[in-house]
Every structure is written in structure tokens, then in C-alpha cells.
Motif scaffolding. Structure first.
Motif, PDB file in Angstrom:
ATOM      1  N   GLU A   1      58.204  48.471  29.104  1.00  0.00           N
ATOM      2  CA  GLU A   1      57.539  48.362  30.407  1.00  0.00           C
ATOM      3  C   GLU A   1      58.407  47.558  31.370  1.00  0.00           C
ATOM      4  O   GLU A   1      58.618  46.359  31.181  1.00  0.00           O
ATOM      5  N   PHE A   2      58.910  48.229  32.388  1.00  0.00           N
ATOM      6  CA  PHE A   2      59.685  47.554  33.430  1.00  0.00           C
ATOM      7  C   PHE A   2      58.697  47.000  34.457  1.00  0.00           C
ATOM      8  O   PHE A   2      58.159  47.730  35.284  1.00  0.00           O
ATOM      9  N   LYS A   3      58.457  45.701  34.402  1.00  0.00           N
ATOM     10  CA  LYS A   3      57.432  45.077  35.233  1.00  0.00           C
ATOM     11  C   LYS A   3      57.927  44.717  36.626  1.00  0.00           C
ATOM     12  O   LYS A   3      57.119  44.456  37.524  1.00  0.00           O
ATOM     13  N   TYR A   4      59.249  44.647  36.799  1.00  0.00           N
ATOM     14  CA  TYR A   4      59.772  44.049  38.027  1.00  0.00           C
ATOM     15  C   TYR A   4      60.639  45.033  38.798  1.00  0.00           C
ATOM     16  O   TYR A   4      61.877  44.987  38.701  1.00  0.00           O
ATOM     17  N   ASP A   5      59.999  45.939  39.563  1.00  0.00           N
ATOM     18  CA  ASP A   5      60.814  46.681  40.506  1.00  0.00           C
ATOM     19  C   ASP A   5      61.289  45.691  41.570  1.00  0.00           C
ATOM     20  O   ASP A   5      60.907  44.523  41.564  1.00  0.00           O
TER      21      ASP A   5
END
Length: 328
Positions: A306-310
Motif C-alpha cells: 500500500e503506497f500511502k503517500y502520493d
């Protein structure tokens, strides 16, 4: 007793990683080995002055859980320019040799090594972990060799040893005075220019996202060897990053596109007039700023990380964590 030893632990990534492990209590004890003293003042962190270019003498009280403990090799010389070629090789290659030898000596079975995207070399094509390494700088070459040294260590006992190699892009975040913060401040002052095409992709990774990826990969017990890129995903092109910064900080100053040749010439003139003291606007740095680093974190994507930080979310989180970074 589960322990972790963080070589290069006084740097930006190491400091944030140690604080993370203090909060999560993943390890019973944290040792930092670095030539610079740590700024973490906590009884759970023990600092030792270690120069990884030399044989490592770090005494750890027994007994330790050799299967559950980890060595993190973050020690490196990376700034380009700023060092002679031999310095990259001495620190990054000798460091890899000494850290893996130390792991052999104490019997710890797990190593996490931060490499870099620099071993991919210069290419306008998108790179994944399956791409051929083609390093062209002493830093990139030394990191590619260091990866192989760590892989040889794992192969000597491949059934019992785990190795994780990360290739992070430019890492930024709270209390980091690096490239992203410099870009934000330059845009605020109207002093930022697109170095050539504004549509190039310059890979970036938020520090908290990187730490999430460290936890994610060390918990993948069924994969004894992991090599992965760390960038946020999806990535914005440089134009998109600038537009997001302007929206977020409500900046109205324009950002113009300037041909690379002109920026390099200006940088060279500044170096002459400043007698080489103004290293932040060095011709080598200007060329690097205009060259794409289009890196895709395919390993993490394929495994559902899960890439939480665009980019927008990272700015929001950063300002909430360290508003003082943006006062000037």
C-alpha cells in the motif's frame, strides 16, 4: 533477545528507522554504528562509533536470537559531486565487505542493505528491478558492487540467511534539508526553473513510505532474497510536482523552462566566480536535475504493497509533522 544493528544509523534514514523501531518495539535493543554520533537520546538506543571502512568491533551481549535479529547496512558516501572517486569505493565497497564479515562473525542471519537507483545508470526508459544495471558514476558502480558482496554473503548459507536490498529514489520528508525541500523553497522565491523538459520523471520516495516498505519486506519470511525499488507510486512528472507544490503552498510565481545548456553554463560561471564554494549549483548537479530517473517499484506493486503517500499526501503529512521546515 532480538536486536538490530544499524550501520550508518546517524543519517536521515537511519535516524527515522531507529525511532520507528523504538515506537513499535520490534527489537529488544537497537545499536547504531556510525562515525557521527546519533541525536537520539533514548536508553533503548546504544551508539557506537564505527567506521565501516575498517574492521568492525562491536560487542553485543549474548545471548541474541540470531534468526530474529537484523543488521541494517545504510552506511554510504553518496553526494555527487563532493568526493573523490576512491572515497565512494572505500566506503561503499569496503563497508559492504566489513558489514557482511561482521554478520558472519556474530552469526546474525538477516541483512537489509540500502543500495540506490544509481546502478541503473542513465536512461530515459522506465526501469524496474528486472532491468539491467548499467552504472556510470563511481557512486553507482560502488553500490552495484556492494549489492553483489551482500548477495555472496547470502549465497554462502542460502537456506538460513535472508537478504533484502532496497534501491531507493531521492528520499525526503520532515527535517530533511535535501532536494525536495530546496525545490519547494526555490519555487516560493521564484528561483526554480525547469531544467530542460518539464515532463521528465524524477523518482522520489517519502521517508515514512520507505519505512513502511522496510517493515513490509522483512515480514515476507517466504522470500529469502528480495531486491526492490522504492519510489512512491504513481509518480508525478516534474511539471506535476511543481504544480502540486504551487497549489499546496498557494504560490503564484511562474516557473519557466530553461534549456539545459544555458543552466549548465550559468552553473559553471557561478562555480568560477564563487571559487567552487557554491556546490548546490554545480554543473554536475544541474545535469543530474535534468536527467530522468523513471523508476517503477514493480516488486512492491506485484505484492500488493500500500503506497500511502502520493506527492500531495506527503506534503500534507510533512507540514503536519514539521511545519518549521517551511518557515523560511
Amino acid at each position: 533477545m532480538n536486536i538490530c544493528v544499524i550501520f550508518g544509523g546517524s543519517g536521515y534514514i537511519g535516524t527515522n528507522l531507529a525511532r520507528h523501531f523504538l515506537e513499535t518495539k520490534r527489537f529488544d535493543a537497537i545499536y547504531i554504528g556510525d562515525i557521527r554520533e546519533t541525536n537520539i537520546n533514548d536508553h533503548g538506543v546504544q551508539y557506537n562509533k564505527i567506521d565501516v571502512r575498517k574492521a568492525i568491533n562491536l560487542n553485543i551481549p549474548n545471548p541474541i536470537d540470531k534468526e530474529g535479529s537484523w543488521l541494517f547496512n545504510l552506511a554510504a558516501i553518496h553526494r555527487e559531486p563532493g568526493h573523490e572517486p576512491i572515497e565512494y569505493y572505500e566506503t561503499n565497497i569496503k563497508g559492504a565487505e566489513n558489514v557482511t564479515f561482521y554478520a558472519e562473525k556474530v552469526g546474525i542471519k538477516n541483512i537489509y542493505f540500502t543500495s540506490s537507483i544509481a546502478p541503473y545508470g542513465e536512461s530515459k526508459e522506465q526501469k524496474t528491478e528486472a532491468s539491467l544495471l548499467q552504472p556510470v558514476t563511481p557512486y553507482g558502480i560502488s553500490k552495484a558492487i556492494a549489492e553483489k558482496i551482500h548477495m555472496i554473503w547470502q549465497a554462502r548459507d542460502e537456506k538460513n540467511r535472508r537478504l533484502i536490498i532496497s534501491r531507493p529514489a531521492v528520499i525526503y520528508g520532515p527535517r530533511d534539508p535535501g532536494n525536495i525541500l530546496r525545490m519547494i523553497k526555490a519555487i516560493k522565491k521564484g528561483l526554480f526553473f525547469f531544467p530542460g523538459s518539464p515532463d521528465i520523471v524524477k523518482a522520489y520516495g517519502y521517508i515514512y513510505g520507505l519505512i513502511d516498505s522496510i517493515e513490509f519486506t522483512i515480514n515476507r519470511f517466504d522470500e529469502p532474497v528480495i531486491v526492490y525499488n522504492y519510489t512512491e507510486w504513481p509518480l508525478l512528472p516534474l511539471r506535476g510536482m511543481v504544480e502540486e507544490i504551487k497549489r499546496f503552498f498557494q504560490i503564484n510565481k511562474p516557473v519557466f523552462q530553461v534549456p539545459m545548456s544555458i543552466l549548465v553554463l550559468i552553473a559553471a560561471m557561478i562555480q568560477v566566480l564563487a571559487l567552487g564554494k557554491f556546490k548546490e549549483f554545480h554543473p554536475v548537479r544541474v545535469r543530474k536535475a535534468g536527467f530522468p530517473t523513471n523508476i517503477k517499484p514493480q516488486f512492491l506493486i506485484d505484492r500488493g504493497f500500500e503506497f500511502k503517500y502520493d506527492f500531495k499526501r506527503s506534503l500534507e503529512h510533512w507540514v503536519a509533522e514539521a511545519p518549521e521546515d517551511f518557515k523560511s
